[in-house]
Design an enzyme around this catalytic site. Structure first.
Site, PDB file in Angstrom:
ATOM      1  N   HIS A  51       0.686  -1.269   0.010  1.00 53.98           N
ATOM      2  CA  HIS A  51       0.083   0.084   0.072  1.00 53.98           C
ATOM      3  C   HIS A  51       0.687   1.145   0.045  1.00 53.98           C
ATOM      4  O   HIS A  51       1.942   1.266  -0.577  1.00 53.98           O
ATOM      5  CB  HIS A  51      -1.034   0.041   1.158  1.00 53.98           C
ATOM      6  CG  HIS A  51      -1.745  -1.575   1.210  1.00 53.98           C
ATOM      7  ND1 HIS A  51      -2.656  -1.830   0.479  1.00 53.98           N
ATOM      8  CD2 HIS A  51      -1.346  -2.290   2.309  1.00 53.98           C
ATOM      9  CE1 HIS A  51      -3.055  -3.214   0.745  1.00 53.98           C
ATOM     10  NE2 HIS A  51      -2.348  -3.423   1.875  1.00 53.98           N
ATOM     11  N   GLU A  88      -2.082   0.338   8.273  1.00 57.45           N
ATOM     12  CA  GLU A  88      -1.133  -0.941   7.657  1.00 57.45           C
ATOM     13  C   GLU A  88      -0.042  -0.174   6.739  1.00 57.45           C
ATOM     14  O   GLU A  88       1.064  -0.594   6.848  1.00 57.45           O
ATOM     15  CB  GLU A  88      -2.207  -1.771   6.969  1.00 57.45           C
ATOM     16  CG  GLU A  88      -1.168  -2.938   6.618  1.00 57.45           C
ATOM     17  CD  GLU A  88      -2.024  -3.502   5.367  1.00 57.45           C
ATOM     18  OE1 GLU A  88      -2.852  -3.390   5.038  1.00 57.45           O
ATOM     19  OE2 GLU A  88      -1.275  -4.464   4.703  1.00 57.45           O
ATOM     20  N   GLU A 220       1.732 -11.462   5.974  1.00 54.37           N
ATOM     21  CA  GLU A 220       0.958 -10.481   6.823  1.00 54.37           C
ATOM     22  C   GLU A 220       1.377 -11.208   8.329  1.00 54.37           C
ATOM     23  O   GLU A 220       1.475 -11.836   8.713  1.00 54.37           O
ATOM     24  CB  GLU A 220      -0.539 -11.314   6.623  1.00 54.37           C
ATOM     25  CG  GLU A 220      -1.132 -11.050   5.421  1.00 54.37           C
ATOM     26  CD  GLU A 220      -1.569 -10.035   5.094  1.00 54.37           C
ATOM     27  OE1 GLU A 220      -1.517  -8.992   5.640  1.00 54.37           O
ATOM     28  OE2 GLU A 220      -2.359  -9.876   3.656  1.00 54.37           O
TER      29      GLU A 220
HETATM   30 ZN   LIG Z   1      -2.112  -5.100   3.019  1.00 54.26          ZN
END
Ligand SMILES: [Zn+2]
Length: 258
Positions: A51, A88, A220
């Site tokens: 991102h 995030e 993750e």
């Molecule tokens: Zn992500």
């Protein structure tokens, strides 16, 4: 079979600088001398912090459709965040920056898929291109999940063969297992209670894994939507531990003999 994607949209943002210009022979020689004896001397590592901090500001760009190797999907998303509003994108950037520093300390050349947390994009397919074109020896995408609130833990997402990535499935699987082991041992974060099997999950819907021509996984690092994980993920100490664990796994993977 994979049809070549038609060019659908114009990019609104200028394409990111792909890599530093190829160094002159002299510079290369100096770099080799400087890193000689370090475990990752001569290695090139791709670090892809997922991102970007301002993806929210340009939904038209972020939502435009890109070909991910199997299907069309959005260029990117904003990513998730904790209940406290820690994004995030920022977590990924902090861990990615710490990781880049650790890897350079080990003698590696690092290719980052983005260069700050104040921008938009690049799209997920462009990130794969950046790492492919740089011929990195291994690549890792850094994320934190937006999973169910009652689920904890980290997951390593691995590519599934689709033609484009066939030649890097085996090394990616090997790297995924090393990363899972090191991350579990070195960070204290448990493997996911809701995703994958023992911390590993093959995925065929991720551009970064579908389009990769280099060994690649996505981690993750925990679940931002779980209160226990979130309280851990936002700390600089965990972020540095996570980076060190990922660096250790990369070093183990790239220096394994035989
Ligand atoms: Zn992500």
């Amino acid at each position: 079979m994979l049809a070549p994607p038609p060019l659908l949209v114009q990019h609104q943002a200028p394409p990111p600088a792909i890599v530093a210009p190829a160094p002159a022979a002299q510079r290369t020689a100096r770099a080799v001398k400087r890193t000689r004896g370090l475990p990752l001397a001569g290695k090139v590592v791709g670090v892809n912090p997922g991102h970007n901090g301002r993806n929210w500001s340009d939904p038209t760009y972020i939502d435009h459709q890109i070909w991910n190797g199997r299907e069309w999907e959005n260029c990117d998303t904003t990513g998730t965040e904790t209940d406290g509003g820690y994004t995030e994108a920022l977590f990924n950037w902090q861990v990615g920056s710490d990781l880049a520093a650790d890897l350079r300390g080990e003698g590696a050349q690092v290719v980052l898929a983005r260069h700050n947390n104040d921008g938009v994009g690049p799209c997920v397919n462009t990130r794969a291109q950046i790492l492919n074109q740089a011929h990195v020896d291994v690549a890792v995408a850094i994320h934190a999940d937006g999973g169910p609130a009652d689920g904890r833990g980290f997951t390593v997402l691995e590519p599934v063969a689709d033609g484009i990535n066939n030649r890097v499935i085996k090394p990616s699987d090997r790297f995924a297992a090393v990363l899972r082991d090191d991350f579990r041992a070195d960070t204290g974060m448990p493997v996911s209670t809701y995703d994958g099997v023992d911390g590993l999950q093959p995925r065929d819907d991720l551009a970064g894994e579908n389009l990769t021509k280099v060994p690649s996984v996505l981690i993750e690092c925990g679940n931002m939507r779980n209160a226990t994980d979130a309280a851990i993920l936002v700390t600089a100490s965990f972020q540095k531990r996570a980076a060190r664990a990922i660096a250790a796994a990369i070093t183990a993977f790239l220096t394994r003999k035989g």
